[in-house]
Design a protein around this motif. Sequence first.
Motif, PDB file in Angstrom:
ATOM      1  N   PHE A 179       6.038  10.746  18.456  1.00 40.90           N
ATOM      2  CA  PHE A 179       5.219  11.010  17.284  1.00 40.90           C
ATOM      3  C   PHE A 179       4.140   9.939  17.083  1.00 40.90           C
ATOM      4  O   PHE A 179       4.102   8.938  17.806  1.00 40.90           O
ATOM      5  CB  PHE A 179       6.107  11.152  16.054  1.00 40.90           C
ATOM      6  N   THR A 180       3.282  10.149  16.098  1.00 35.68           N
ATOM      7  CA  THR A 180       2.094   9.295  15.945  1.00 35.68           C
ATOM      8  C   THR A 180       1.952   8.751  14.522  1.00 35.68           C
ATOM      9  O   THR A 180       0.849   8.720  13.986  1.00 35.68           O
ATOM     10  CB  THR A 180       0.826  10.080  16.327  1.00 35.68           C
ATOM     11  N   CYS A 181       3.013   8.333  13.900  1.00 32.29           N
ATOM     12  CA  CYS A 181       2.949   7.798  12.549  1.00 32.29           C
ATOM     13  C   CYS A 181       1.983   6.608  12.514  1.00 32.29           C
ATOM     14  O   CYS A 181       2.099   5.682  13.320  1.00 32.29           O
ATOM     15  CB  CYS A 181       4.332   7.368  12.081  1.00 32.29           C
ATOM     16  N   GLU A 182       1.065   6.634  11.574  1.00 30.79           N
ATOM     17  CA  GLU A 182      -0.027   5.666  11.560  1.00 30.79           C
ATOM     18  C   GLU A 182       0.452   4.237  11.372  1.00 30.79           C
ATOM     19  O   GLU A 182      -0.128   3.298  11.915  1.00 30.79           O
ATOM     20  CB  GLU A 182      -1.008   6.030  10.439  1.00 30.79           C
ATOM     21  N   ARG A 290       1.058  13.679   5.405  1.00 30.72           N
ATOM     22  CA  ARG A 290      -0.077  14.071   6.247  1.00 30.72           C
ATOM     23  C   ARG A 290      -1.037  12.891   6.428  1.00 30.72           C
ATOM     24  O   ARG A 290      -1.599  12.687   7.510  1.00 30.72           O
ATOM     25  CB  ARG A 290      -0.804  15.260   5.626  1.00 30.72           C
ATOM     26  N   GLU A 291      -1.212  12.131   5.366  1.00 28.75           N
ATOM     27  CA  GLU A 291      -2.107  10.966   5.433  1.00 28.75           C
ATOM     28  C   GLU A 291      -1.669   9.998   6.528  1.00 28.75           C
ATOM     29  O   GLU A 291      -2.486   9.482   7.291  1.00 28.75           O
ATOM     30  CB  GLU A 291      -2.108  10.261   4.079  1.00 28.75           C
ATOM     31  N   THR A 292      -0.366   9.768   6.606  1.00 32.02           N
ATOM     32  CA  THR A 292       0.150   8.788   7.569  1.00 32.02           C
ATOM     33  C   THR A 292       0.511   9.420   8.906  1.00 32.02           C
ATOM     34  O   THR A 292       1.092   8.773   9.762  1.00 32.02           O
ATOM     35  CB  THR A 292       1.375   8.060   6.981  1.00 32.02           C
ATOM     36  N   LYS A 293       0.149  10.717   9.063  1.00 32.28           N
ATOM     37  CA  LYS A 293       0.383  11.453  10.311  1.00 32.28           C
ATOM     38  C   LYS A 293       1.867  11.600  10.640  1.00 32.28           C
ATOM     39  O   LYS A 293       2.262  11.670  11.801  1.00 32.28           O
ATOM     40  CB  LYS A 293      -0.379  10.808  11.467  1.00 32.28           C
ATOM     41  N   LYS A 294       2.670  11.696   9.602  1.00 33.19           N
ATOM     42  CA  LYS A 294       4.101  11.960   9.767  1.00 33.19           C
ATOM     43  C   LYS A 294       4.302  13.478   9.748  1.00 33.19           C
ATOM     44  O   LYS A 294       5.032  14.038   8.934  1.00 33.19           O
ATOM     45  CB  LYS A 294       4.884  11.295   8.632  1.00 33.19           C
ATOM     46  N   ALA A 357       0.782  -3.056   6.873  1.00 31.93           N
ATOM     47  CA  ALA A 357       0.021  -2.788   8.094  1.00 31.93           C
ATOM     48  C   ALA A 357       0.349  -3.830   9.150  1.00 31.93           C
ATOM     49  O   ALA A 357      -0.030  -4.996   9.034  1.00 31.93           O
ATOM     50  CB  ALA A 357      -1.473  -2.784   7.791  1.00 31.93           C
ATOM     51  N   ILE A 358       1.069  -3.394  10.175  1.00 33.30           N
ATOM     52  CA  ILE A 358       1.444  -4.285  11.265  1.00 33.30           C
ATOM     53  C   ILE A 358       0.283  -4.381  12.255  1.00 33.30           C
ATOM     54  O   ILE A 358      -0.289  -3.353  12.638  1.00 33.30           O
ATOM     55  CB  ILE A 358       2.688  -3.750  11.997  1.00 33.30           C
ATOM     56  N   PRO A 359      -0.094  -5.575  12.669  1.00 33.14           N
ATOM     57  CA  PRO A 359      -1.131  -5.701  13.702  1.00 33.14           C
ATOM     58  C   PRO A 359      -0.768  -4.846  14.912  1.00 33.14           C
ATOM     59  O   PRO A 359       0.405  -4.735  15.272  1.00 33.14           O
ATOM     60  CB  PRO A 359      -1.110  -7.194  14.033  1.00 33.14           C
ATOM     61  N   THR A 360      -1.756  -4.271  15.532  1.00 31.75           N
ATOM     62  CA  THR A 360      -1.669  -3.364  16.698  1.00 31.75           C
ATOM     63  C   THR A 360      -1.492  -1.909  16.291  1.00 31.75           C
ATOM     64  O   THR A 360      -1.620  -1.029  17.137  1.00 31.75           O
ATOM     65  CB  THR A 360      -0.539  -3.724  17.703  1.00 31.75           C
ATOM     66  N   THR A 361      -1.196  -1.618  15.014  1.00 29.52           N
ATOM     67  CA  THR A 361      -0.994  -0.224  14.614  1.00 29.52           C
ATOM     68  C   THR A 361      -2.323   0.418  14.206  1.00 29.52           C
ATOM     69  O   THR A 361      -3.261  -0.263  13.794  1.00 29.52           O
ATOM     70  CB  THR A 361      -0.024  -0.111  13.431  1.00 29.52           C
ATOM     71  N   PRO A 362      -2.422   1.752  14.275  1.00 27.24           N
ATOM     72  CA  PRO A 362      -3.617   2.442  13.795  1.00 27.24           C
ATOM     73  C   PRO A 362      -3.896   2.153  12.329  1.00 27.24           C
ATOM     74  O   PRO A 362      -5.065   2.072  11.919  1.00 27.24           O
ATOM     75  CB  PRO A 362      -3.283   3.913  14.029  1.00 27.24           C
ATOM     76  N   LEU A 363      -2.850   1.999  11.515  1.00 25.48           N
ATOM     77  CA  LEU A 363      -3.053   1.694  10.097  1.00 25.48           C
ATOM     78  C   LEU A 363      -3.758   0.358   9.934  1.00 25.48           C
ATOM     79  O   LEU A 363      -4.694   0.236   9.126  1.00 25.48           O
ATOM     80  CB  LEU A 363      -1.701   1.662   9.373  1.00 25.48           C
ATOM     81  N   LEU A 367      -7.417  -0.008   8.057  1.00 24.79           N
ATOM     82  CA  LEU A 367      -7.586  -0.789   6.838  1.00 24.79           C
ATOM     83  C   LEU A 367      -8.465  -2.014   7.072  1.00 24.79           C
ATOM     84  O   LEU A 367      -9.198  -2.445   6.178  1.00 24.79           O
ATOM     85  CB  LEU A 367      -6.227  -1.208   6.290  1.00 24.79           C
ATOM     86  N   LYS A 368      -8.409  -2.564   8.269  1.00 26.09           N
ATOM     87  CA  LYS A 368      -9.284  -3.689   8.588  1.00 26.09           C
ATOM     88  C   LYS A 368     -10.732  -3.250   8.550  1.00 26.09           C
ATOM     89  O   LYS A 368     -11.593  -3.954   8.007  1.00 26.09           O
ATOM     90  CB  LYS A 368      -8.935  -4.258   9.962  1.00 26.09           C
ATOM     91  N   ALA A 369     -11.009  -2.074   9.115  1.00 26.57           N
ATOM     92  CA  ALA A 369     -12.375  -1.546   9.116  1.00 26.57           C
ATOM     93  C   ALA A 369     -12.847  -1.251   7.695  1.00 26.57           C
ATOM     94  O   ALA A 369     -14.042  -1.353   7.392  1.00 26.57           O
ATOM     95  CB  ALA A 369     -12.440  -0.285   9.976  1.00 26.57           C
ATOM     96  N   GLU A 370     -11.914  -0.881   6.813  1.00 29.73           N
ATOM     97  CA  GLU A 370     -12.254  -0.565   5.426  1.00 29.73           C
ATOM     98  C   GLU A 370     -12.263  -1.799   4.530  1.00 29.73           C
ATOM     99  O   GLU A 370     -12.557  -1.701   3.339  1.00 29.73           O
ATOM    100  CB  GLU A 370     -11.259   0.458   4.869  1.00 29.73           C
ATOM    101  N   GLY A 371     -11.908  -2.959   5.087  1.00 32.78           N
ATOM    102  CA  GLY A 371     -11.864  -4.186   4.291  1.00 32.78           C
ATOM    103  C   GLY A 371     -10.738  -4.186   3.279  1.00 32.78           C
ATOM    104  O   GLY A 371     -10.873  -4.765   2.194  1.00 32.78           O
ATOM    105  N   ARG A 372      -9.615  -3.565   3.648  1.00 30.22           N
ATOM    106  CA  ARG A 372      -8.513  -3.417   2.695  1.00 30.22           C
ATOM    107  C   ARG A 372      -7.242  -4.118   3.162  1.00 30.22           C
ATOM    108  O   ARG A 372      -6.134  -3.667   2.885  1.00 30.22           O
ATOM    109  CB  ARG A 372      -8.237  -1.926   2.445  1.00 30.22           C
ATOM    110  N   LEU A 373      -7.415  -5.229   3.857  1.00 32.29           N
ATOM    111  CA  LEU A 373      -6.268  -6.032   4.245  1.00 32.29           C
ATOM    112  C   LEU A 373      -6.239  -7.315   3.433  1.00 32.29           C
ATOM    113  O   LEU A 373      -7.246  -8.023   3.341  1.00 32.29           O
ATOM    114  CB  LEU A 373      -6.310  -6.369   5.734  1.00 32.29           C
TER     115      LEU A 373
END
Length: 548
Positions: A179-182, A290-294, A357-363, A367-373
């Motif tokens: 599976f692809t959970c974000e 759905r947001e987290t691709k679960k 948000a664990i480093p290396t994950t899509p999440l 969030l890094k791209a959105e400035g939300r870390l």
Amino acid sequence: MADIVIVNPRFNTSFWGMERCMGLLGKRANLPVACLPLLAALVPKHHDVTIVDENIEDIDFARLGRADMVCVTGMTVQGTRMREILKEVRARGAFTVVGGPMATVEPEELEDLADVIFVGEADLTWPQFINEWEAGRHACRYEQHDKTDMTTLPPPRLDLLKSQRYMFGSMQISRGCPFTCEFCDIIVTFGRKPRLKSTQQVLAELDAYYREGIRIVFVVDDNLIGNKKAIKPTLREIAKWQEDHAYALTLFTEASLDLAEDDELMSLMGKAGFQSVFIGIESPDEASLRETKKLQNVRERAGTLVERVKRIQDSGIDVWCGMIVGFDNDKPAAFDVLPGFLAEARIANALIGLLHAIPTTPLFDRLKAEGRLNDAAGSENFGTNVIPLGMSPGMLRDGLTRVTENSYSADAYFQRLDALFVDGGFKFAAHRLPYWRNHRLAWAKSCFENYVMFLVLATRLVLRVEDRGLAHRYRAQLLRAFRARKFEPQLLFTYAVKTAMHYHYDAIAKSLSASAGGPVPESVRSFSRARSRDTSDRVTTVGNGALH
């Protein structure tokens, strides 16, 4: 011949660690990290290997200082202690090695504290390094690029563990999840193609636990049923092994919710001795899933979340679950919906934590791209590094406190537990009944042992729990369960264990409430951070590299 010591740092008190009730259970820790005996087995036999698990014994730093090599492994939730140990050991002049999930996802936090660092799985790079170290030409960093062929792994060195100090044993059958959970780092570390050990390897490990006197084993796979076709033959052979050994081992594991969509698989797990399964449900809100691709949890044809949970329970397998709050879709009301969902689903044991948000994950990347870390991830956010979208950090903090208090009050907890175990007619091992009917003597022995364990634990709960109000409540609950299910000793003992676990959960909830407006207890930060992957914070600890 070298003196090699493998060290697992202590965990802070956490939701899954059950530290508050370990004394009642007569143990020092819930289970050993399964990577420890595997790493020891990968060391060439001409070296001496010692395993030191700080969760069951104190570290003798003078002893470590005399070792030829000290290897430290651990998760991010062990990070502070990992750094302390590495600093102390290096100050004593020892050669230091570090690996594990923290080294894999945050190597920059550790590489200056060790002579050698391992990133990713290390089944190949670990023995490679030792050979090169012997020859005096090792590298400073090892990263295994090829996924490990699980069928090549040696049997773990269980003889090096102080097994009787743990409540459970731990073993691994597979790695990987389709599976692809974000939020989950499993697919990053292990990949989306599940890899399994051979059936012969699995049975050999069951034999080893049986010889060691361990009777409860957690299969630490992140998703045991990631490859349903491949796991079914192994389950059939485990079922045969259990019959040959009078169901000597009780097993539990982690799996995805689509287990409920396969009747044959549920039956095979029951026959193989799996009593409980931990499932990452995450949220009762489909929009958050759905947001987290679960997406495996959002299948209309498969039924609602509650219907699927009850289908698994009806097969004789108890369901534990993980829940996450703090998704972008979540609003403050999400904290009030969750306790009702758990009650309807009759899930007593639910690990509730904040999205992290664990480093290396899509999440993390999103969030890094959105400035939300939030790099500080401090007390205001209960340790999470996610800046929430649907509420303020204060609302997030208050909501987690509220949902934990509401879910783990004695009334709420025992209402859920009794709904399944007392009033719901839940049947453990329903698929094993034909065996017991044909082996009455073995059945009588099992009943006697479980009655004794139930009585011993029930007595400890009534006499040793310091909060006398809780002690009286536990006495009433245990009597109610006994009167309703007195001819089912396995269920009674499990009920007593779950009662002891409430004592631990109650302490976590009170610690959380007491921290309102002040510093957040490390126990809260620990389980919040670790729960953001589709696993529990203690059970699926990855070892030197990504070895469970």
